[in-house]
Design a protein around this motif. Sequence first.
Motif, PDB file in Angstrom:
ATOM      1  N   GLN A   1       6.185 -20.526 -60.725  1.00  0.00           N
ATOM      2  CA  GLN A   1       7.884 -20.678 -61.183  1.00  0.00           C
ATOM      3  C   GLN A   1       8.847 -20.498 -60.104  1.00  0.00           C
ATOM      4  OE1 GLN A   1       9.217 -21.536 -64.468  1.00  0.00           O
ATOM      5  NE2 GLN A   1      10.684 -21.846 -63.034  1.00  0.00           N
TER       6      GLN A   1
ATOM      7  N   VAL B   1      16.074 -19.486 -63.190  1.00  0.00           N
ATOM      8  CA  VAL B   1      14.837 -20.151 -63.238  1.00  0.00           C
ATOM      9  C   VAL B   1      15.031 -21.661 -62.924  1.00  0.00           C
ATOM     10  CG1 VAL B   1      13.163 -20.606 -64.762  1.00  0.00           C
ATOM     11  CG2 VAL B   1      14.069 -18.425 -64.800  1.00  0.00           C
TER      12      VAL B   1
ATOM     13  N   ASP C   1      11.704 -17.880 -71.400  1.00  0.00           N
ATOM     14  CA  ASP C   1      11.198 -19.249 -70.526  1.00  0.00           C
ATOM     15  C   ASP C   1      10.433 -18.903 -69.462  1.00  0.00           C
ATOM     16  OD1 ASP C   1      13.453 -18.172 -69.347  1.00  0.00           O
ATOM     17  OD2 ASP C   1      14.147 -19.851 -68.872  1.00  0.00           O
ATOM     18  N   LEU C   2       9.899 -17.783 -69.377  1.00  0.00           N
ATOM     19  CA  LEU C   2       9.159 -17.315 -68.069  1.00  0.00           C
ATOM     20  C   LEU C   2       7.827 -16.698 -68.684  1.00  0.00           C
ATOM     21  CD1 LEU C   2       8.986 -17.014 -64.963  1.00  0.00           C
ATOM     22  CD2 LEU C   2       9.994 -14.759 -65.162  1.00  0.00           C
TER      23      LEU C   2
ATOM     24  N   LEU D   1       1.240 -18.474 -65.825  1.00  0.00           N
ATOM     25  CA  LEU D   1       1.545 -18.544 -64.363  1.00  0.00           C
ATOM     26  C   LEU D   1       0.695 -17.780 -63.565  1.00  0.00           C
ATOM     27  CD1 LEU D   1       5.242 -18.183 -64.402  1.00  0.00           C
ATOM     28  CD2 LEU D   1       4.233 -20.125 -64.431  1.00  0.00           C
TER      29      LEU D   1
ATOM     30  N   ILE E   1      12.494 -19.269 -58.915  1.00  0.00           N
ATOM     31  CA  ILE E   1      13.611 -18.669 -59.181  1.00  0.00           C
ATOM     32  C   ILE E   1      14.303 -18.465 -57.982  1.00  0.00           C
ATOM     33  CG2 ILE E   1      14.328 -16.195 -59.910  1.00  0.00           C
ATOM     34  CD1 ILE E   1      11.186 -16.200 -61.374  1.00  0.00           C
TER      35      ILE E   1
ATOM     36  N   THR F   1      13.228 -25.475 -61.456  1.00  0.00           N
ATOM     37  CA  THR F   1      12.049 -26.258 -61.588  1.00  0.00           C
ATOM     38  C   THR F   1      11.178 -26.092 -60.402  1.00  0.00           C
ATOM     39  OG1 THR F   1      13.118 -27.905 -63.050  1.00  0.00           O
ATOM     40  CG2 THR F   1      11.123 -28.641 -62.114  1.00  0.00           C
ATOM     41  N   SER F   2       9.891 -26.112 -60.367  1.00  0.00           N
ATOM     42  CA  SER F   2       8.882 -25.845 -59.563  1.00  0.00           C
ATOM     43  C   SER F   2       8.326 -27.248 -59.258  1.00  0.00           C
ATOM     44  CB  SER F   2       8.158 -24.683 -59.692  1.00  0.00           C
ATOM     45  OG  SER F   2       7.207 -24.556 -58.673  1.00  0.00           O
TER      46      SER F   2
ATOM     47  N   THR G   1       4.515 -15.502 -67.866  1.00  0.00           N
ATOM     48  CA  THR G   1       3.742 -14.901 -67.035  1.00  0.00           C
ATOM     49  C   THR G   1       2.496 -14.944 -67.026  1.00  0.00           C
ATOM     50  OG1 THR G   1       4.188 -12.666 -67.577  1.00  0.00           O
ATOM     51  CG2 THR G   1       5.532 -13.543 -65.712  1.00  0.00           C
TER      52      THR G   1
ATOM     53  N   VAL H   1       5.209 -16.466 -58.957  1.00  0.00           N
ATOM     54  CA  VAL H   1       6.600 -16.825 -58.857  1.00  0.00           C
ATOM     55  C   VAL H   1       7.133 -16.922 -57.370  1.00  0.00           C
ATOM     56  CG1 VAL H   1       7.377 -15.927 -61.075  1.00  0.00           C
ATOM     57  CG2 VAL H   1       7.489 -14.558 -59.168  1.00  0.00           C
TER      58      VAL H   1
ATOM     59  N   SER I   1       2.625 -26.708 -59.993  1.00  0.00           N
ATOM     60  CA  SER I   1       2.231 -26.335 -61.233  1.00  0.00           C
ATOM     61  C   SER I   1       1.998 -24.892 -61.329  1.00  0.00           C
ATOM     62  CB  SER I   1       1.172 -27.132 -61.663  1.00  0.00           C
ATOM     63  OG  SER I   1       0.157 -27.132 -61.200  1.00  0.00           O
ATOM     64  N   ASP I   2       1.879 -24.216 -62.119  1.00  0.00           N
ATOM     65  CA  ASP I   2       1.412 -22.776 -62.169  1.00  0.00           C
ATOM     66  C   ASP I   2       2.332 -21.752 -61.632  1.00  0.00           C
ATOM     67  OD1 ASP I   2      -0.629 -23.461 -64.139  1.00  0.00           O
ATOM     68  OD2 ASP I   2      -1.942 -23.670 -62.403  1.00  0.00           O
TER      69      ASP I   2
END
Length: 117
Positions: free
Chosen positions: A13, A4, A34-35, A40, A15, A6-7, A37, A43, A10-11
């Motif tokens: 993720q 995982v 830490d995910l 979000l 991977i 950093t994106s 969903t 992904v 925002s909203d």
Amino acid sequence: MFHVETSSVSDIQAIRATGTILASDVRKLFERSDLDTSALKGVAIVIDPDFDGYLAEIATGLRKELHRLGRTDFKIALIMPETMMKEVALTRLANETAQVRVCAEAAEADAMAWLVE
């Protein structure tokens, strides 16, 4: 293995997929604390050039997780090296649902834009 990251969006993720991954690893990824969903829109899974697993395993895991999530608004972008595009086409993942978009690395910006639409 999934990492995982950093994106910048925002909203969404980010991977990274490296090494060998089985369908059961996809489930473990979506169960990680830490995910979240539920918070979000989707992904972006970037397949690393050193990925040595079967894309069919990732496709199987993603199909199961999309069904388990039960959210038609959740999207997954699968971004990979150009050299793997033929292999992922064999999985038919992108043909089965509008929730998944498969693209080569060169189109990563387009994939990210689609995720936030």
